[in-house]
Enzyme design. Structure first.
Site, mmCIF file in Angstrom:
data_model
loop_
_atom_site.group_PDB
_atom_site.id
_atom_site.type_symbol
_atom_site.label_atom_id
_atom_site.label_comp_id
_atom_site.label_asym_id
_atom_site.label_seq_id
_atom_site.Cartn_x
_atom_site.Cartn_y
_atom_site.Cartn_z
ATOM 1 N N ASP A 191 1.087 -1.104 0.216
ATOM 2 C CA ASP A 191 0.060 0.037 0.066
ATOM 3 C C ASP A 191 1.154 1.239 0.033
ATOM 4 O O ASP A 191 1.835 1.228 0.104
ATOM 5 C CB ASP A 191 -0.482 -0.034 1.013
ATOM 6 N N ASP B 285 -10.535 1.677 -3.141
ATOM 7 C CA ASP B 285 -11.002 2.228 -2.225
ATOM 8 C C ASP B 285 -12.365 2.216 -2.448
ATOM 9 O O ASP B 285 -13.615 1.411 -1.381
ATOM 10 C CB ASP B 285 -10.130 2.927 -1.423
HETATM 11 C C1 GLA Z 1 -5.682 1.573 2.118
HETATM 12 C C2 GLA Z 1 -5.882 0.520 1.270
HETATM 13 C C3 GLA Z 1 -7.339 -0.012 1.730
HETATM 14 C C4 GLA Z 1 -6.659 -0.577 2.950
HETATM 15 C C5 GLA Z 1 -6.567 0.421 4.228
HETATM 16 C C6 GLA Z 1 -5.580 0.084 5.350
HETATM 17 O O1 GLA Z 1 -6.797 2.763 2.279
HETATM 18 O O2 GLA Z 1 -6.405 0.885 -0.101
HETATM 19 O O3 GLA Z 1 -7.359 -1.427 1.233
HETATM 20 O O4 GLA Z 1 -5.516 -1.724 3.513
HETATM 21 O O5 GLA Z 1 -5.091 1.037 3.928
HETATM 22 O O6 GLA Z 1 -5.124 0.891 6.133
#
Ligand code: GLA
Length: 739
Positions: free
Chosen positions: A477, A549
């Site tokens: 990420d 997301d």
């Molecule tokens: C980001 C990712 C999510 C999740 C969060 C965790 O927003 O895109 O899928 O992994 O972080 O903090």
């Protein structure tokens, strides 16, 4: 594939495209043609194409000894501003702050066969590639420029990149160096790109071209949620199945610009490359700078033809060969099921339920390390939180593996929380300007990946976890963008801060290289707050990316349709999440959530303990269906189908060899008394065959010309006959050759 005629004309050609350029009267390189294949060309043909009898009015001549010749109205291979051409150029070099009006003249060429895959930087690769490298020199300024063009068999893509070398002793500064240039004779195109924001990435956006410049860019240190390093020029009045489309797509994950400039003669010049703002690169004696590669793609078969060509090229020449056509595991990810509130036992319970339902890989998301109960701490401390995992991460991993599941773990390697041991030990490893204020995003700072020591230190921590857990999968990420770009390390070693952004991305690639060198079979899923770095640079290393997301099925319809204009289906990972959805609070049926998510690598991200028995059965059945059709749903040829309205989306995946297809039809809002009979033509099927479409046997002629009937929707009179009802409807058609 590459013909050089009289040391003057260069013709790259395969069965799908021709790309033609030549040495102009001033010895620079001029562009002649890019499009459908031209076959063998006679010298007369070539001379005819290159001939230009007039000099456009109001222009400045290139020099006293080249007659009427001006660069202003010529298509060029690598134009520079300021020597009779006034449009934006591809290259700017200075000596200190003084611009050098460079004059790169043709010197020689070289052809090389095959292109190896090297992990240190993302590029195309393949045994069937032929690369034409043209050497040009500017004697006066003591600079050498190499233009590289690669063409592969059976693909309508030209790959370009450039390098420049300082042959003199005086340092030069590269102020701007684009990866690709595309010159088109008219402006009869629409400029398409993929724009958006966090939670709504890569929606297709269109601008009409007119005299002036349209541009997209990122200065965020990543390719970004807002604009993607991809532009397409679609012939005016083109459709999803007809008309010419040109594309430019960068193999790069950092700051970029992509633009189309239309001049007073309606010529269009597309430029794309590293963003020249906040960028310079110094080349001392004998030193070189090389640009990222770019794909220049072409299709005469509308947006579908273009997307399919691009997707199959990327699958073959950018994605790691070990993932080509290899089934991706069905993932369970605990993020939207638990957020930070989990421990060993809770995860094992979820893993057991997931296994019973048919899932194949258990991914532990954010919160397993340091002391991270919310997003304000511990990034940088990649050691297990023993409060949550009292038996340690190794035992947890063993238990997951014993259940017959693969294990994935979330990392955010480029980031650090101010509240972490890593930051306390090395505050100087953060990207921050020496002045006192520092911007902060999601409570975290960005690590200085321009500093190799930082990359090494993070890698050492990750390596331990990968080894201890015998890890199968990493979710990588990256949740905030770079501000106040400044590296204490670059200052120390005497490198200009304007080299930071590019060096940062090279540091990211270095970490990928280290992981994949030591653990070549690990599957890395890219992610950047969802789709904030969905680009070919990342896809070179991680064959799939968490695209957004926003996990709502309806939002994903537009995100996926846009993304698939430029990227393969296999790169777009999809999770079935809860209803109401956690991002938009929309309520949708499990059916439509599964019907949308099954296109591409499938996963689940919801609390399995909240499911009813009926829902569990529906998931089991869907997973069995997915496993049976996984190759088609991940690697099939993807088509957007024309539905005739914005309110509906239809996708098809097609396997040409077996002549089978799956079509997903999605209606966002129901309409009262809509047309009684509507059809979706399936032009990819064969007119000579007979097909089974769900329970019916139909001829290919009917399916191609007229199509499959859209599902009947309730119109108030006879609800019992409706195949779909209410808003957010979906319907799946399975099509195969009839016995
Ligand atoms: C980001 C990712 C999510 C999740 C969060 C965790 O927003 O895109 O899928 O992994 O972080 O903090």
């Amino acid at each position: 594939m590459i013909n050089v005629i009289d040391n003057q004309y260069f013709h790259l050609q395969n069965n799908k495209i021709s790309y033609l350029f030549y040495v102009m009267p001033n010895q620079q390189l001029g562009h002649l043609y890019y499009g459908q294949p031209l076959g063998d060309l006679s010298n007369k043909d070539l001379e005819y194409l290159a001939r230009k009898v007039n000099k456009s009015a109001g222009t400045v001549k290139f020099s006293a000894d080249t007659g009427q010749f001006t660069l202003a109205d010529r298509g060029q291979e690598y134009p520079v501003y300021g020597s009779s051409d006034f449009k934006a150029g591809a290259l700017e070099i200075t000596e200190g702050t003084t611009p050098l009006y460079t004059d790169f003249r043709y010197k020689s060429y070289r052809i090389t066969k095959g292109k190896p895959r090297r992990l240190h930087q993302p590029t195309t690769f393949g045994d069937d590639g032929e690369t034409l490298s043209i050497q040009l020199t500017d004697e006066e300024h003591q600079l050498a420029l190499t233009l590289n063009y690669t063409i592969f068999n059976d693909h309508s893509v030209i790959v370009r990149n450039q390098s420049i070398t300082n042959l003199g002793t005086v340092p030069r500064t590269v102020q701007k160096m684009m990866s690709g240039v595309l010159e088109l004779a008219t402006d009869d195109y629409e400029f398409l790109h993929l724009s958006g924001a966090w939670l709504k990435e890569r929606h297709i956006t269109r601008h009409a071209l007119a005299q002036g410049t349209v541009s997209i860019s990122s200065l965020k240190g990543a390719s970004g949620h807002q604009h993607n390093p991809f532009v397409a020029l679609q012939e005016k009045n083109g459709t999803i199945d007809h008309g010419q489309v040109y594309g430019a797509q960068l193999i790069y994950s950092g700051n970029f610009i992509g633009q189309a400039e239309v001049d007073e003669w309606s010529h269009t010049r597309v430029l794309m490359g590293i963003h020249p703002d906040y960028f310079t690169w110094e080349i001392g004696e004998g030193e070189s700078f090389e640009t990222p590669e770019i794909l220049l793609a072409y299709s005469a078969q509308g947006l579908n033809g273009f997307a399919q060509e691009t997707a199959s090229f990327i699958e073959k020449h950018i994605i790691d060969p070990q993932w080509q056509n290899k089934p991706r595991p069905i993932v369970f990810n605990n993020w939207e099921a638990t957020y930070f509130d989990f421990d060993h036992q809770k995860l094992i319970e979820l893993a057991k339920s997931g296994k019973e339902l048919g899932m194949e890989c258990f991914v532990v998301d954010d919160g397993w390390f340091g002391k991270r109960d919310d997003d304000r701490s511990s990034l940088g401390d990649w050691t297990v939180d023993e409060r949550k995992f009292p038996k340690g991460i190794k035992v947890f991993a063993q238990e997951i593996h014993q259940l017959g599941l693969q294990l994935g773990i979330w990392f955010e390697p480029e980031m650090v929380s101010p509240d972490s041991q890593f930051y306390r030990a090395h505050p100087e490893w953060v990207v921050r300007h020496p002045f006192s204020r520092i911007s902060i995003g999601r409570g975290q700072y960005v690590l200085d990946f321009a500093n190799p020591q930082v990359v090494d230190a993070i890698y050492e921590q990750m390596k331990k976890i990968i080894q201890e857990t015998e890890l199968d999968y990493i979710k990588w990420d990256m949740n905030r963008n770079i501000t106040e770009a400044y590296s204490a390390y670059l200052n120390e070693v005497g490198i200009d801060q304007t080299e930071f952004f590019h060096r940062y991305i090279l540091g990211v690639y270095r970490l990928y290289e280290k992981i994949l060198t030591d653990f070549p079979t690990i599957l890395i899923e890219g992610c950047a707050g969802g789709g904030g770095r969905y680009d070919l640079g990342i896809l070179f290393y991680s064959p799939q990316i968490w695209p957004s997301d926003d996990s709502d099925a309806i939002e994903r319809l537009a995100i996926q349709t846009g993304t698939l204009l430029a990227y393969p289906l296999s790169t777009f990972s999809n999770h079935v999440s809860a209803s109401p959805n956690h991002q938009v609070w929309r309520q949708t049926s499990l059916k439509i959530r599964q019907d949308v998510a099954m296109f591409g690598p499938l996963g689940y991200e919801l609390d399995l303990n909240q499911l009813t028995e009926t829902e569990k059965t529906a998931i089991q059945e869907r997973i069995a269906f997915y496993q049976e059709n996984r190759q088609l749903l991940t690697f099939g040829r993807f088509y957007q189908l024309a539905t005739g309205t914005d309110n509906e989306v239809a996708w098809a995946v097609y396997d040409e060899t077996e002549q089978k297809a799956i079509v997903g039809f999605y209606r966002i809002l129901s309409k009262p008394n809509s047309a009684a009979d509507e059809f979706l033509p399936l032009s990819f099927l064969s007119a000579d065959q007979t097909y089974q479409v769900n329970d019916e046997i139909l001829s290919g002629k009917i399916l191609r010309q007229i199509g499959i009937r859209k599902p009947y929707q309730f119109n108030g009179a006879n609800p019992d006959q409706a195949q779909v009802q209410g808003d957010f409807q979906s319907y799946i058609y399975q099509i195969a050759l009839a016995d």
